[in-house]
Design an enzyme around this catalytic site. Sequence first.
Site, PDB file in Angstrom:
ATOM      1  N   CYS A  25     -35.040  66.292 -85.839  1.00 29.02           N
ATOM      2  CA  CYS A  25     -35.520  68.164 -85.863  1.00 29.02           C
ATOM      3  C   CYS A  25     -36.856  67.835 -85.741  1.00 29.02           C
ATOM      4  O   CYS A  25     -37.808  68.553 -85.662  1.00 29.02           O
ATOM      5  CB  CYS A  25     -35.009  68.567 -87.326  1.00 29.02           C
ATOM      6  SG  CYS A  25     -35.398  67.803 -88.652  1.00 29.02           S
ATOM      7  N   HIS A  81     -35.010  69.430 -93.338  1.00 32.23           N
ATOM      8  CA  HIS A  81     -34.793  70.154 -91.435  1.00 32.23           C
ATOM      9  C   HIS A  81     -36.570  70.362 -91.316  1.00 32.23           C
ATOM     10  O   HIS A  81     -36.852  70.824 -92.130  1.00 32.23           O
ATOM     11  CB  HIS A  81     -34.122  70.859 -92.030  1.00 32.23           C
ATOM     12  CG  HIS A  81     -33.532  71.752 -91.117  1.00 32.23           C
ATOM     13  ND1 HIS A  81     -33.842  71.053 -89.732  1.00 32.23           N
ATOM     14  CD2 HIS A  81     -33.928  73.268 -90.577  1.00 32.23           C
ATOM     15  CE1 HIS A  81     -33.276  71.901 -89.078  1.00 32.23           C
ATOM     16  NE2 HIS A  81     -33.559  73.531 -89.146  1.00 32.23           N
ATOM     17  N   ASP A 101     -35.796  77.805 -85.136  1.00 29.81           N
ATOM     18  CA  ASP A 101     -34.537  76.720 -85.614  1.00 29.81           C
ATOM     19  C   ASP A 101     -33.967  76.684 -84.490  1.00 29.81           C
ATOM     20  O   ASP A 101     -33.119  77.439 -84.082  1.00 29.81           O
ATOM     21  CB  ASP A 101     -33.924  77.068 -86.590  1.00 29.81           C
ATOM     22  CG  ASP A 101     -33.473  76.190 -87.211  1.00 29.81           C
ATOM     23  OD1 ASP A 101     -33.131  75.511 -87.396  1.00 29.81           O
ATOM     24  OD2 ASP A 101     -32.654  76.549 -88.835  1.00 29.81           O
TER      25      ASP A 101
END
Length: 225
Positions: A25, A81, A101
């Site tokens: 990520c 994250h 996201d």
Amino acid sequence: MTTSKLEASTSTWDVSQFQHTPFYCEENVYLLCKELSAKGIADAQSSDLFVVFISNEKKQIPLWHQKASNRADGVVLWDYHVICIQKKGGGDSPSHNLVWDLDSTLSFPCDLASYVSETIRPTFQTFPEFQRYFRIVHAPIFLRCFASDRRHMKDSLGDWLHQPPLYEPIVSEDGTVHNLNDYFDISAAEAVKEAGDGMSDAVFTQKLGVVVGESQLEEFFSQIS
């Protein structure tokens, strides 16, 4: 017929148009910031973008509506994250700011207020060790300083836990090859106690930005210009 930059930046985009490697990520968001600027969705210098690392001391953070989940509610317990938040206009409403996201099943992008309500769910009662903290880094600083040689994705034998992207690892402008841990190692002690001008100034000057708690995330973006 053409779409103005303002209209384009507030519409929903096809997430498949952006680079995405599962479980990477931080690199996905690094490339996302560059792509948003290149497409004219964000400022050319990425000055309206902020990279946000979400984690805690236990490396256990629940987030809902995640593609990696096999549950109906989409909840995943990540170690950390990373998302991108875009500051929109001069309004103080969280709905004026957008969350990008790449791992979410919500709209892409999603307004900040909805993202907090649906993905972070601050009113959901969890154990204290699941408390989430947010390291907010101004994207132009992040793009200059971030580096990862992906060592965190190898086991004790040197084998990949998850297959890495095909492109070369990201190296910072000063030649640093790995500093990812500096970003996702987040402790409660780092979190600012109150939102204020000092916090806003720090995010535009500090390599590692500022850390805020769950109750301060929306307030932070309502205060910065």
